[in-house]
Design an enzyme around this catalytic site. Sequence first.
Site, PDB file in Angstrom:
ATOM      1  N   SER A 128      -5.018   1.968   0.274  1.00 37.40           N
ATOM      2  CA  SER A 128      -4.296   1.436  -0.881  1.00 37.40           C
ATOM      3  C   SER A 128      -3.245   0.425  -0.441  1.00 37.40           C
ATOM      4  O   SER A 128      -2.677   0.538   0.653  1.00 37.40           O
ATOM      5  CB  SER A 128      -3.607   2.611  -1.575  1.00 37.40           C
ATOM      6  OG  SER A 128      -2.623   2.164  -2.471  1.00 37.40           O
TER       7      SER A 128
ATOM      8  N   TYR B  94       2.033  10.634  -1.440  1.00 40.71           N
ATOM      9  CA  TYR B  94       0.701  10.047  -1.660  1.00 40.71           C
ATOM     10  C   TYR B  94       0.442   8.919  -0.662  1.00 40.71           C
ATOM     11  O   TYR B  94      -0.582   8.884   0.022  1.00 40.71           O
ATOM     12  CB  TYR B  94       0.581   9.519  -3.104  1.00 40.71           C
ATOM     13  CG  TYR B  94      -0.616   8.596  -3.280  1.00 40.71           C
ATOM     14  CD1 TYR B  94      -1.910   9.107  -3.309  1.00 40.71           C
ATOM     15  CD2 TYR B  94      -0.453   7.207  -3.375  1.00 40.71           C
ATOM     16  CE1 TYR B  94      -3.005   8.269  -3.425  1.00 40.71           C
ATOM     17  CE2 TYR B  94      -1.537   6.365  -3.499  1.00 40.71           C
ATOM     18  CZ  TYR B  94      -2.814   6.903  -3.529  1.00 40.71           C
ATOM     19  OH  TYR B  94      -3.899   6.060  -3.627  1.00 40.71           O
TER      20      TYR B  94
ATOM     21  N   LYS C 161      -2.340   8.274   2.711  1.00 44.52           N
ATOM     22  CA  LYS C 161      -3.203   7.107   2.978  1.00 44.52           C
ATOM     23  C   LYS C 161      -2.935   6.569   4.376  1.00 44.52           C
ATOM     24  O   LYS C 161      -3.866   6.258   5.120  1.00 44.52           O
ATOM     25  CB  LYS C 161      -2.962   6.007   1.930  1.00 44.52           C
ATOM     26  CG  LYS C 161      -3.414   6.380   0.528  1.00 44.52           C
ATOM     27  CD  LYS C 161      -4.911   6.516   0.435  1.00 44.52           C
ATOM     28  CE  LYS C 161      -5.373   7.075  -0.884  1.00 44.52           C
ATOM     29  NZ  LYS C 161      -6.764   7.479  -0.938  1.00 44.52           N
TER      30      LYS C 161
HETATM   31  P1  NAD Z   1      -9.925   9.187  -9.665  1.00 45.30           P
HETATM   32  O1  NAD Z   1      -8.958  10.301  -9.754  1.00 45.30           O
HETATM   33  O2  NAD Z   1     -10.523   8.671 -10.915  1.00 45.30           O
HETATM   34  O3  NAD Z   1     -11.118   9.584  -8.653  1.00 45.30           O
HETATM   35  C1  NAD Z   1     -10.954  10.482  -7.583  1.00 45.30           C
HETATM   36  C2  NAD Z   1     -12.032  11.546  -7.733  1.00 45.30           C
HETATM   37  O4  NAD Z   1     -11.934  12.470  -6.656  1.00 45.30           O
HETATM   38  C3  NAD Z   1     -11.902  12.346  -9.021  1.00 45.30           C
HETATM   39  O5  NAD Z   1     -13.146  12.329  -9.701  1.00 45.30           O
HETATM   40  C4  NAD Z   1     -11.543  13.753  -8.564  1.00 45.30           C
HETATM   41  O6  NAD Z   1     -12.070  14.747  -9.411  1.00 45.30           O
HETATM   42  C5  NAD Z   1     -12.146  13.777  -7.175  1.00 45.30           C
HETATM   43  N1  NAD Z   1     -11.515  14.711  -6.229  1.00 45.30           N
HETATM   44  C6  NAD Z   1     -10.185  14.838  -5.952  1.00 45.30           C
HETATM   45  N2  NAD Z   1     -10.005  15.768  -4.995  1.00 45.30           N
HETATM   46  C7  NAD Z   1     -11.241  16.228  -4.649  1.00 45.30           C
HETATM   47  C8  NAD Z   1     -11.716  17.187  -3.730  1.00 45.30           C
HETATM   48  N3  NAD Z   1     -10.873  17.885  -2.957  1.00 45.30           N
HETATM   49  N4  NAD Z   1     -13.050  17.404  -3.637  1.00 45.30           N
HETATM   50  C9  NAD Z   1     -13.916  16.721  -4.412  1.00 45.30           C
HETATM   51  N5  NAD Z   1     -13.524  15.798  -5.314  1.00 45.30           N
HETATM   52  C10 NAD Z   1     -12.212  15.560  -5.425  1.00 45.30           C
HETATM   53  O7  NAD Z   1      -9.212   8.011  -8.853  1.00 45.30           O
HETATM   54  P2  NAD Z   1      -9.683   6.516  -8.581  1.00 45.30           P
HETATM   55  O8  NAD Z   1      -8.735   5.617  -9.247  1.00 45.30           O
HETATM   56  O9  NAD Z   1     -11.133   6.379  -8.828  1.00 45.30           O
HETATM   57  O10 NAD Z   1      -9.374   6.458  -7.022  1.00 45.30           O
HETATM   58  C11 NAD Z   1     -10.370   6.659  -6.031  1.00 45.30           C
HETATM   59  C12 NAD Z   1      -9.728   6.550  -4.661  1.00 45.30           C
HETATM   60  O11 NAD Z   1      -9.133   5.267  -4.531  1.00 45.30           O
HETATM   61  C13 NAD Z   1      -8.605   7.552  -4.413  1.00 45.30           C
HETATM   62  O12 NAD Z   1      -8.683   7.974  -3.061  1.00 45.30           O
HETATM   63  C14 NAD Z   1      -7.350   6.758  -4.636  1.00 45.30           C
HETATM   64  O13 NAD Z   1      -6.272   7.248  -3.896  1.00 45.30           O
HETATM   65  C15 NAD Z   1      -7.777   5.383  -4.149  1.00 45.30           C
HETATM   66  N6  NAD Z   1      -7.001   4.283  -4.752  1.00 45.30           N
HETATM   67  C16 NAD Z   1      -6.901   4.187  -6.101  1.00 45.30           C
HETATM   68  C17 NAD Z   1      -6.145   3.162  -6.673  1.00 45.30           C
HETATM   69  C18 NAD Z   1      -5.940   3.083  -8.161  1.00 45.30           C
HETATM   70  O14 NAD Z   1      -4.963   2.474  -8.580  1.00 45.30           O
HETATM   71  N7  NAD Z   1      -6.819   3.634  -8.983  1.00 45.30           N
HETATM   72  C19 NAD Z   1      -5.534   2.219  -5.848  1.00 45.30           C
HETATM   73  C20 NAD Z   1      -5.678   2.333  -4.461  1.00 45.30           C
HETATM   74  C21 NAD Z   1      -6.431   3.380  -3.923  1.00 45.30           C
HETATM   75  C1  WQD Z   2       2.438  -1.682 -12.115  1.00 48.98           C
HETATM   76  C2  WQD Z   2       3.683  -2.387 -12.642  1.00 48.98           C
HETATM   77  C3  WQD Z   2       5.614  -0.959 -12.757  1.00 48.98           C
HETATM   78  C4  WQD Z   2       4.013   1.736 -15.825  1.00 48.98           C
HETATM   79  C5  WQD Z   2       0.486   2.393  -8.147  1.00 48.98           C
HETATM   80  C6  WQD Z   2       0.556   3.200  -6.882  1.00 48.98           C
HETATM   81  C7  WQD Z   2      -0.281   2.557  -5.809  1.00 48.98           C
HETATM   82  C8  WQD Z   2      -1.712   2.274  -6.298  1.00 48.98           C
HETATM   83  C9  WQD Z   2      -1.715   1.558  -7.596  1.00 48.98           C
HETATM   84  C10 WQD Z   2      -3.110   4.089  -5.663  1.00 48.98           C
HETATM   85  C11 WQD Z   2       4.956  -2.027 -11.873  1.00 48.98           C
HETATM   86  C12 WQD Z   2       5.200  -1.393 -14.140  1.00 48.98           C
HETATM   87  C13 WQD Z   2       4.190   0.724 -14.901  1.00 48.98           C
HETATM   88  C14 WQD Z   2       4.786   1.718 -17.018  1.00 48.98           C
HETATM   89  C15 WQD Z   2       5.808  -0.334 -16.277  1.00 48.98           C
HETATM   90  N1  WQD Z   2      -2.453   3.470  -6.531  1.00 48.98           N
HETATM   91  N2  WQD Z   2       5.066  -0.288 -15.130  1.00 48.98           N
HETATM   92  N3  WQD Z   2       5.644   0.662 -17.193  1.00 48.98           N
HETATM   93  O1  WQD Z   2       3.208   0.776  -8.974  1.00 48.98           O
HETATM   94  O2  WQD Z   2       1.688  -1.143  -8.363  1.00 48.98           O
HETATM   95  O3  WQD Z   2       0.995   1.104  -7.860  1.00 48.98           O
HETATM   96  O4  WQD Z   2      -0.887   2.262  -8.520  1.00 48.98           O
HETATM   97  O5  WQD Z   2      -3.152   3.863  -4.489  1.00 48.98           O
HETATM   98  O6  WQD Z   2      -0.271   3.452  -4.773  1.00 48.98           O
HETATM   99  O7  WQD Z   2       1.902   3.280  -6.438  1.00 48.98           O
HETATM  100  O8  WQD Z   2       1.040   0.381 -10.236  1.00 48.98           O
HETATM  101  O9  WQD Z   2       0.348   0.529 -12.585  1.00 48.98           O
HETATM  102  O10 WQD Z   2       2.108   2.126 -11.733  1.00 48.98           O
HETATM  103  O11 WQD Z   2       2.680  -0.285 -12.010  1.00 48.98           O
HETATM  104  O12 WQD Z   2       6.602  -1.259 -16.489  1.00 48.98           O
HETATM  105  O13 WQD Z   2       4.691   2.607 -17.871  1.00 48.98           O
HETATM  106  O14 WQD Z   2       3.909  -1.942 -13.990  1.00 48.98           O
HETATM  107  O15 WQD Z   2       7.002  -0.919 -12.638  1.00 48.98           O
HETATM  108  O16 WQD Z   2       5.748  -3.188 -11.825  1.00 48.98           O
HETATM  109  P1  WQD Z   2       1.852   0.255  -8.847  1.00 48.98           P
HETATM  110  P2  WQD Z   2       1.509   0.768 -11.700  1.00 48.98           P
END
Ligand code: NAD
Ligand code: WQD
Length: 351
Positions: A131, A155, A159
């Site tokens: 991430s 979190y 990562k």
């Molecule tokens: P999500 O929660 O929709 O998907 C994650 C899935 O993993 C879920 O379906 C959940 O049920 C499953 N899961 C969690 N723990 C588990 C376990 N122990 N065993 C089996 N299944 C399990 O999230 P997403 O947005 O699709 O994210 C996918 C990956 O990408 C995550 O690792 C997340 O940290 C990473 N990521 C997400 C974002 C984002 O903003 N969505 C950004 C950067 C990285």
């Molecule tokens: C985006 C912008 C907030 C909500 C998070 C995780 C990061 C990654 C992506 C997994 C920021 C603003 C938000 C609200 C707002 N996930 N905001 N009102 O903070 O970039 O990242 O998600 O890996 O690890 O930290 O994403 O969507 O939370 O925020 O004003 O109700 O929106 O301050 O500027 P962020 P976000």
Amino acid sequence: MEPPLCILVTGGAGYIGSHTVLQLLLDGYKAVVVDNLDNSSEVAINRVQELAGDRALNLSFHKMDIRDKPALEKLFASTKFDAVIHFAGLKAVGESVEKPLMYYNNNIIGTLTLLQVMTAYGCKKLVFSSSATVYGSPKEVPCTEEFPLSAVNPYGRTKLMIEEICRDIYSSDPDWKILLLRFFNPIGAHPSGKIGEDPHGIPNNLMPFLQQVAVGRQPKLQVYGTDYSTKDGTGVRDYIHVVDLADGHAAALRKFSDPKIGCEVYNLGTGKGTSVLELVSAFEKASGKKIPMEKTGRRRGDAEIIYASTAKAERELNWKAKYGLEEMCRDQWNWASKNPKGYQNEDDVVN
Ligand code: NAD
Ligand code: WQD
């Protein structure tokens, strides 16, 4: 004819996972999904099957926790996996601060268990969901993969730790091929409106929250901070269409055929920065809904401005995001308006 390559997708019922699984099926892969459905629904898997047409036969689903080592071993014993795409994990930043043990247990133990079973069965190709959070609050933008890394919450630390674990595994055994993909801010949904993000509980992230305001599930959006040194004072992020992200995973799998690849990191973003107010305005335009807003103070730990350098992924993965903000908001609204309660109630789907 060669049999299709078989990919294990952990967390494949989730938001990014479901879009990626669909892409894999359409590209001719076999996909085996394991997911404990902690933050997802099996309906997503059914919808992916619907969208995949004839290719649906190449998808199988196992409701399983990746920390359940005997179950994972049984699966590896019965199926030869060519590679693993590892999405499974918990991802809510605020929750990770409240319940760090739960996050370390799920994300770290889950990944260690997976890596142990992969090692035991000689499957040494991994794509990991890292991430942009590992850049912390960067001193400058765009973020290149060489930037210093930091984490400001449990979190993010999971990562960072998993990235380090992967680097150690590779240096102990160069047969491994590991791609660490640092996702920026995925939003949007498949253009069919059949799959999209459906977080359990009150969303923390901006776009899912905006969506719930638009469908009347939340009264207003709180804008966290209007005094940043950005174009309009609000935080700037690199939003990327989830379909582009899925496509980035297909590009990563292709990269495994490069004999030179070891353990590599790639940013998956668009390289463009968008402020909170710009995103709200693009979403209002796409949805035709006015979003009530309240400007409040900064959220603790938030970066001011963060977006990706995309040069390395373009050069080495031959991948570039195709969609812009307008398409992200259009597809988000299409999903939201067709599934106002997410996957909760199948009967609510508006065709
Ligand atoms: P999500 O929660 O929709 O998907 C994650 C899935 O993993 C879920 O379906 C959940 O049920 C499953 N899961 C969690 N723990 C588990 C376990 N122990 N065993 C089996 N299944 C399990 O999230 P997403 O947005 O699709 O994210 C996918 C990956 O990408 C995550 O690792 C997340 O940290 C990473 N990521 C997400 C974002 C984002 O903003 N969505 C950004 C950067 C990285
Ligand atoms: C985006 C912008 C907030 C909500 C998070 C995780 C990061 C990654 C992506 C997994 C920021 C603003 C938000 C609200 C707002 N996930 N905001 N009102 O903070 O970039 O990242 O998600 O890996 O690890 O930290 O994403 O969507 O939370 O925020 O004003 O109700 O929106 O301050 O500027 P962020 P976000």
